[in-house]
Design a protein around this motif. Structure first.
Motif, mmCIF file in Angstrom:
data_model
loop_
_atom_site.group_PDB
_atom_site.id
_atom_site.type_symbol
_atom_site.label_atom_id
_atom_site.label_comp_id
_atom_site.label_asym_id
_atom_site.label_seq_id
_atom_site.Cartn_x
_atom_site.Cartn_y
_atom_site.Cartn_z
ATOM 1 N N GLN A 79 -4.929 0.343 15.719
ATOM 2 C CA GLN A 79 -3.729 1.021 15.215
ATOM 3 C C GLN A 79 -2.517 0.654 16.061
ATOM 4 O O GLN A 79 -1.416 0.445 15.545
ATOM 5 C CB GLN A 79 -3.959 2.533 15.220
ATOM 6 C CG GLN A 79 -2.815 3.348 14.621
ATOM 7 C CD GLN A 79 -1.808 3.814 15.670
ATOM 8 O OE1 GLN A 79 -2.047 3.666 16.870
ATOM 9 N NE2 GLN A 79 -0.701 4.346 15.221
ATOM 10 N N ARG A 101 0.811 -1.220 0.000
ATOM 11 C CA ARG A 101 0.000 0.000 0.000
ATOM 12 C C ARG A 101 0.849 1.278 0.000
ATOM 13 O O ARG A 101 0.302 2.373 -0.053
ATOM 14 C CB ARG A 101 -0.926 0.019 1.222
ATOM 15 C CG ARG A 101 -1.940 -1.119 1.258
ATOM 16 C CD ARG A 101 -2.986 -0.979 0.155
ATOM 17 N NE ARG A 101 -4.027 -1.977 0.326
ATOM 18 C CZ ARG A 101 -3.989 -3.191 -0.221
ATOM 19 N NH1 ARG A 101 -2.959 -3.537 -0.983
ATOM 20 N NH2 ARG A 101 -4.964 -4.058 -0.018
ATOM 21 N N ASP A 103 -3.661 4.146 10.387
ATOM 22 C CA ASP A 103 -5.075 3.913 10.705
ATOM 23 C C ASP A 103 -5.785 3.219 9.548
ATOM 24 O O ASP A 103 -6.626 2.330 9.761
ATOM 25 C CB ASP A 103 -5.773 5.234 11.018
ATOM 26 C CG ASP A 103 -5.447 5.742 12.413
ATOM 27 O OD1 ASP A 103 -5.070 4.920 13.265
ATOM 28 O OD2 ASP A 103 -5.573 6.956 12.649
ATOM 29 N N GLU A 104 -5.466 3.611 8.306
ATOM 30 C CA GLU A 104 -6.101 2.991 7.145
ATOM 31 C C GLU A 104 -5.699 1.523 7.018
ATOM 32 O O GLU A 104 -6.529 0.659 6.706
ATOM 33 C CB GLU A 104 -5.722 3.765 5.877
ATOM 34 C CG GLU A 104 -6.368 5.149 5.809
ATOM 35 C CD GLU A 104 -5.819 5.986 4.674
ATOM 36 O OE1 GLU A 104 -6.533 6.881 4.197
ATOM 37 O OE2 GLU A 104 -4.645 5.757 4.265
ATOM 38 N N GLU A 163 -8.059 -1.922 7.439
ATOM 39 C CA GLU A 163 -8.107 -2.972 6.426
ATOM 40 C C GLU A 163 -7.878 -4.349 7.042
ATOM 41 O O GLU A 163 -8.456 -5.345 6.599
ATOM 42 C CB GLU A 163 -7.070 -2.687 5.341
ATOM 43 C CG GLU A 163 -7.180 -3.590 4.131
ATOM 44 C CD GLU A 163 -6.375 -3.091 2.953
ATOM 45 O OE1 GLU A 163 -6.148 -3.898 2.032
ATOM 46 O OE2 GLU A 163 -5.972 -1.909 2.957
ATOM 47 N N VAL A 194 -0.322 5.837 2.462
ATOM 48 C CA VAL A 194 -1.416 5.326 3.280
ATOM 49 C C VAL A 194 -1.057 5.548 4.745
ATOM 50 O O VAL A 194 0.117 5.574 5.120
ATOM 51 C CB VAL A 194 -1.645 3.818 3.008
ATOM 52 C CG1 VAL A 194 -0.465 2.994 3.476
ATOM 53 C CG2 VAL A 194 -2.933 3.320 3.656
ATOM 54 N N THR A 195 -2.049 5.748 5.585
ATOM 55 C CA THR A 195 -1.811 5.956 7.008
ATOM 56 C C THR A 195 -1.887 4.640 7.768
ATOM 57 O O THR A 195 -2.457 3.647 7.287
ATOM 58 C CB THR A 195 -2.839 6.927 7.611
ATOM 59 O OG1 THR A 195 -4.131 6.308 7.601
ATOM 60 C CG2 THR A 195 -2.883 8.230 6.824
#
Length: 223
Positions: free
Chosen positions: A194, A172, A184-185, A189, A181-182
Motif C-alpha cells: 500500500q 477503478r 489496499d484493494e 491488484e 475502491v480502497t
C-alpha cells in the motif's frame, strides 16, 4: 541522436538497489541524472521505515566508503554515497555502452524502474546485446529520442509504474467521490505494498500537475 529507454529490472540484477532497500520498507529514488562511472557517486532520496537503521546497514556494505546526508525535506532524506563500484553486470553494461541512469526508483523486494539515456540507438542496441550475453533480464518499455520527447518530456515524464498505478486508480474509481475502491484493494491488484502504491500515485500526480500548471521556462518549477 540521444535516445531514452524505459525498463524494469529485477532486484537481483541490481545489487546496489538491493543493498539500499533490502530488509526494510525503504523507498529509493535516485536524482534525475545519475552518471555511472568510477569517479562519481550516487545521490538519492530515501524515505520509509527507520532511516537510522538504513544508514547503519548501508555504511556496513562491503563496497561503501561513506554515506552522507545532504538535505532533509519532511520525511525524505537526500543522501550522497561514496562507494567502490563492485562487479555488477548492469552498471558495467552501462559503462561499456555509454549509458547513464536518467532516473531510477525502487522499493524493497520489487522491480526497479529506470529511464536510461544513450547517445544513440546503436549504443542502446549494444547494451541490449551485453545484457543478453550476461543474463541480465529486463522488461523494456517505451523508447524515444530526446527530440521526440520535447522540453516537457525531458523534464517531466511518468514512469511505467506511475502510469500503471494512475490508470488503474482512475479505471477503478479511486478518484471518485466517494471513492469506489480502497488503496489496499488497488495495491493487492498490482501485487505491491500500500505504501509503494501511495507513493507512485503521489509522484505521478505531482509530475502531471507540474507539467499542466507550470511554465517549463519558469523559475518556480521544482527540479
Amino acid at each position: 541522436m540521444a535516445v531514452v529507454a524505459e525498463l524494469t529490472l529485477k532486484p537481483f540484477d541490481f545489487p546496489l538497489g538491493k543493498l539500499l532497500t533490502a530488509g526494510a520498507r525503504i523507498h529509493i529514488e535516485f536524482e534525475r541524472i545519475v552518471p555511472v562511472g568510477p569517479r562519481v557517486v550516487p545521490v538519492f532520496w530515501a524515505w520509509g521505515d527507520d532511516l537510522p537503521d538504513f544508514e547503519e546497514r548501508v555504511r556496513a556494505g562491503s563496497y561503501v566508503n561513506d554515506l552522507t546526508e545532504l538535505d532533509r525535506v519532511d520525511d525524505r532524506v537526500l543522501y550522497l554515497m561514496d562507494w567502490e563500484i563492485p562487479d555488477e553486470a548492469f552498471l558495467e553494461g552501462l559503462q561499456e555502452t555509454n549509458g547513464i541512469i536518467r532516473s531510477a526508483e525502487g522499493y524493497d523486494g520489487e522491480d526497479w524502474s529506470f529511464e536510461l539515456l544513450f547517445p544513440s540507438y546503436d549504443d542502446l542496441s549494444e547494451f541490449h546485446n551485453y545484457s543478453l550475453e550476461n543474463d541480465i533480464e529486463y522488461t523494456l518499455g517505451r523508447i524515444y529520442t530526446l527530440r521526440e520527447a520535447g522540453k516537457n518530456q525531458l523534464s517531466l515524464s511518468l514512469t511505467e509504474n506511475q502510469r500503471e498505478a494512475l490508470l488503474l486508480a482512475l479505471q477503478r474509481g479511486y478518484f471518485s467521490t466517494p471513492s469506489r475502491v480502497t488503496l489496499d484493494e488497488l495495491a493487492a491488484e498490482l501485487d505491491i505494498s500500500q505504501q509503494a502504491l501511495s507513493e507512485r500515485i503521489r509522484r505521478g500526480n505531482e509530475s502531471l500537475l507540474e507539467q499542466t500548471l507550470l511554465d517549463p521556462e519558469s523559475d518556480d518549477k521544482r527540479e
